[in-house]
Design an enzyme around this catalytic site. Structure first.
Site, mmCIF file in Angstrom:
data_model
loop_
_atom_site.group_PDB
_atom_site.id
_atom_site.type_symbol
_atom_site.label_atom_id
_atom_site.label_comp_id
_atom_site.label_asym_id
_atom_site.label_seq_id
_atom_site.Cartn_x
_atom_site.Cartn_y
_atom_site.Cartn_z
ATOM 1 N N GLU A 74 0.860 -1.184 0.000
ATOM 2 C CA GLU A 74 0.000 0.000 0.000
ATOM 3 C C GLU A 74 0.894 1.230 0.000
ATOM 4 O O GLU A 74 1.967 1.240 0.634
ATOM 5 C CB GLU A 74 -0.893 0.017 1.241
ATOM 6 N N CYS A 96 -6.618 0.901 2.848
ATOM 7 C CA CYS A 96 -7.613 1.983 2.833
ATOM 8 C C CYS A 96 -7.469 2.884 1.614
ATOM 9 O O CYS A 96 -8.411 3.604 1.267
ATOM 10 C CB CYS A 96 -7.501 2.822 4.095
ATOM 11 N N ASN A 136 -12.033 -3.253 0.380
ATOM 12 C CA ASN A 136 -10.925 -3.552 1.285
ATOM 13 C C ASN A 136 -11.430 -3.971 2.656
ATOM 14 O O ASN A 136 -11.581 -5.139 2.936
ATOM 15 C CB ASN A 136 -9.992 -2.338 1.397
ATOM 16 N N GLU A 137 -11.727 -2.983 3.482
ATOM 17 C CA GLU A 137 -12.026 -3.281 4.887
ATOM 18 C C GLU A 137 -13.449 -2.820 5.184
ATOM 19 O O GLU A 137 -13.682 -2.058 6.104
ATOM 20 C CB GLU A 137 -11.013 -2.510 5.736
HETATM 21 O O1 AHR Z 1 -2.147 -1.403 6.760
HETATM 22 C C1 AHR Z 1 -2.616 -0.154 7.128
HETATM 23 C C2 AHR Z 1 -4.131 -0.058 7.079
HETATM 24 O O2 AHR Z 1 -4.713 -0.910 8.003
HETATM 25 C C3 AHR Z 1 -4.743 -0.477 5.783
HETATM 26 O O3 AHR Z 1 -4.751 0.527 4.856
HETATM 27 C C4 AHR Z 1 -6.154 -0.828 6.174
HETATM 28 O O4 AHR Z 1 -6.721 -1.777 5.343
HETATM 29 C C5 AHR Z 1 -6.015 -1.256 7.597
HETATM 30 O O5 AHR Z 1 -6.918 -0.595 8.400
#
Ligand code: AHR
Length: 661
Positions: free
Chosen positions: A49, A248, A379-380
């Site tokens: 990321e 994120c 993603n989350e």
């Molecule tokens: O790894 C850092 C962050 O942690 C990522 O962007 C997210 O997916 C998680 O909350």
């Protein structure tokens, strides 16, 4: 006196029993013929990321910050030491941000007016400086329009903090209209925080744009390339997959700044600069100069995956912005463009060169398909809004690409109401792979080595997509990658491998961080502008990934798996291709433990290899100055009969490899 004698005998008794205890070996059993399940080639991968300056300022080798003047403050990253906007006509010169409608993706450029010969200069500060190495070559390119051909020369130099010149070159801007120029600078010294100084000969007006500087030596010496030392660390991991572009960052703080892969492909200068969502995320870690150039875009991610022998695993926005931020939702009836992005991405990766997106891939230099097998939706995310959107994506993807494996998500936590809800719904929908995230303290990792023993064998497979042990009571920074965190992860990972029938993909997160510009710690790899190194956590990952094996075998004590009894953890595998038995043994206790592993079913060579990662101070961690303080060592191992006698030092992780006959 009597009391003394009694005390003495008690002490002697204690010493004897403690001697017997240390002399006593813990007996383990491994049956080499009993293959329990296959281990997927994707088992150990990496999660990339653009956080912590991992892309711009890190892996992506561009050295100029804000090369297109496209930041929200267009001159951010550019310094004009002897100029002042309030006295522009008295100064030696002035740089003004300009914006044109002619180039919608890169509308910004910089107009420089030189008033006299008093040495007007602009400097680019790089990403917390620029790393230059003595005698190394650096390729500079820029676009310029020399209004009346009055600027005779553009002089470009590396300078250090004392303004000492460390290499220079020049360009003669020969055109009144926009023209591309390129040249090379050889560095005359090594400096981690150099700046790029640009001065001008002549007086007049010149427009500048896309001022770019790369080391000549990049990974595979590609133009628009990646930092060789950092890719090497990734390559050495032999990862099964590369997940990109996050995190994120996929979701964006708002939908408008979600990651849109189509804006990251095609000519580099046409990729629109956008704010990085980590820019102002944390109050104590503000990085107002953190933007995304997208020079490292989806084509480059696919290429990187291919280069390091990993499956590409892109994750796309599902129409929900980060639920920790705005949580903006795309109405279901307006979701089509998002779904289309997913379908087009598959065409970009795998489609024939005659298709629209396959042609673009080919035009960019890769006519052969990238052979994409996995795609992630969201993603989350959590809640019913995610499930509704996931359903629409899954239907459309499977209709057009039935063989594509879809990764779905279970939110940011490894348990709780939202996690349970997501799992229940995804199960009903026959989801194929569910992504789980856990950033927990080291104790949690040690206590959860049996987490997946209880999972439904008939349900979706697991992608342990983001995890890292976060030590308690540690401030942000390098020391969060201490040995305690790493050895706890090693213990936990025995449970991932033992459950390889359900756990198909795993990745530590985040992958990397700039020592001067991070927002989140711990991270697996740290770097500055010159050097990079692996943490103890990196070496744990490497030992697992480089010694994966193809089949899980049972390794037991009294018929039970080792999931932390006496602070011992173990997993066993065989590699049917290399004909190897691989034992992974972890001792999280502060005392050495002697093991006797009884190997039955098949004969093994009496000579093998033992890789040992151990450190006696749990608080210690690797640094740029001491990058190998905690690093594995390898030695020969000798077997007596069918029993492997292994002595595990306190706080240690051992991989034992024996050739099977
Ligand atoms: O790894 C850092 C962050 O942690 C990522 O962007 C997210 O997916 C998680 O909350």
């Amino acid at each position: 006196m009597k009391l003394n004698l009694m005390t003495k005998s008690t002490v002697c008794g204690l010493l004897l029993s403690s001697f017997l205890a240390t002399a006593q070996k813990t007996k383990l059993e491994v049956d080499l013929t009993k293959s329990i399940t296959k281990i997927q080639p994707t088992m150990y991968g990496v999660f990339f990321e653009d956080i912590n300056f991992a892309a711009d300022g890190g892996l992506y080798a561009e050295m100029v910050k804000n090369r297109t003047f496209g930041f929200d403050a267009p001159l951010m990253g550019w310094l004009q030491p002897n100029s002042n906007v309030h006295s522009f006509n008295k100064d030696s010169g002035i740089a003004t941000p300009m914006r044109t409608s002619e180039n919608p993706n890169n509308p910004d450029f910089c107009r420089v007016i030189i008033n006299n010969d008093k040495g007007y200069q602009i400097l680019n500060e790089g990403f917390r400086g620029m790393g230059i190495k003595k005698d190394a070559k650096y390729n500079l390119s820029l676009k310029a329009a020399n209004h009346n051909n009055e600027i005779k020369k553009i002089i470009v130099q590396f300078v250090d903090a004392n303004k000492k010149v460390l290499g220079e070159t020049s360009i003669v801007p020969s055109s009144t209209g926009w023209k591309d120029y390129s040249t090379q600078i050889v560095a005359t010294g090594t400096e981690a925080k150099a700046q790029l100084k640009i001065t001008f000969e002549g007086t007049g007006t010149i427009d500048l744009d896309m001022i770019s500087l790369f080391p000549e030596e990049t990974w595979k010496n590609r133009k628009n390339g990646l930092r060789k030392d950092i890719v090497q660390l990734l390559y050495d991991l032999k990862p099964g997959f590369v997940r990109f572009p996050g995190g994120c960052i996929v979701e964006g703080r708002t939908l408008e700044n979600r990651y849109q892969w189509k804006k990251t492909v095609g000519p580099v200068e046409d990729r629109e600069t956008m704010i990085n969502r980590w820019n102002v995320e944390f109050k104590n870690k503000q990085a107002p100069d953190y933007f995304q150039s997208f020079g490292l875009g989806f084509y480059e991610y696919f290429q990187l995956s291919e280069d390091i022998g990993a499956e590409p695993l892109p994750i796309l926005s599902c129409g929900i912005a980060c639920q920790y931020n705005s949580g903006e939702l795309v109405p279901l009836e307006e979701l089509d463009p998002y779904v289309q992005d997913a379908l087009d991405l598959i065409e970009f990766a795998n489609g024939a060169v005659t298709t629209k997106w396959g042609k673009l891939r080919s035009d960019m230099g890769h006519p052969k398909p990238f052979n994409l097998k996995f795609i992630g939706v969201g993603n989350e995310q959590w809640g019913p809004q995610y499930i509704e959107r996931y359903k629409i994506f899954a239907k459309a993807i499977k209709e057009k690409y039935p063989n594509m494996t879809i990764v779905s998500g279970s939110g940011p936590s490894p348990d709780g109401a939202m996690f349970d809800y997501g799992w229940e719904e995804l199960k009903k929908l026959n989801a194929e792979i569910v992504d789980e995230h856990y950033y927990k303290n080291p104790e949690w990792f040690k206590e959860n080595a049996a987490r997946y023993d209880k999972y439904d064998r008939k349900g979706p497979k697991i992608f342990a997509g983001e995890y890292a042990a976060h030590p308690k009571g540690v401030e942000d920074g390098l020391k969060e990658n201490n040995w305690l965190s790493a050895v706890s992860e090693a213990a936990f990972m025995t449970g991932l491998e033992r459950n390889a029938d359900v756990v198909h993909l795993t990745s530590y997160a985040p992958l990397m961080a700039h020592v001067d510009a991070f927002q989140w710690a711990p991270d697996m790899i740290w770097f500055d502008n010159l050097n990079s190194y692996g943490t103890a956590n990196y070496y744990v990952q490497k030992m697992y990934s480089n010694n994966r094996g193809t089949d899980v075998l049972a390794i037991t004590k009294d018929g039970k798996p080792l999931t932390g009894q006496e602070e011992l953890y173990a997993t066993a595998a065989k590699d049917t291709d290399k004909k190897e038995l691989i034992l992974k043994l972890v001792n999280t206790s502060g005392k050495a433990q002697d093991l006797e592993v009884n190997l039955s079913g098949k004969n093994v060579d009496s000579k093998g290899k033992m890789i040992l990662l151990t450190h006696q101070n749990l608080e210690d961690y690797n640094t740029l100055a001491e990058p190998t303080k905690i690093t594995p060592s390898e030695k020969d191992f000798k077997l007596t009969g069918k029993k492997a006698a292994v002595s595990l030092p306190a706080y240690s992780f051992v991989v034992l490899k024996l050739k099977m006959k």
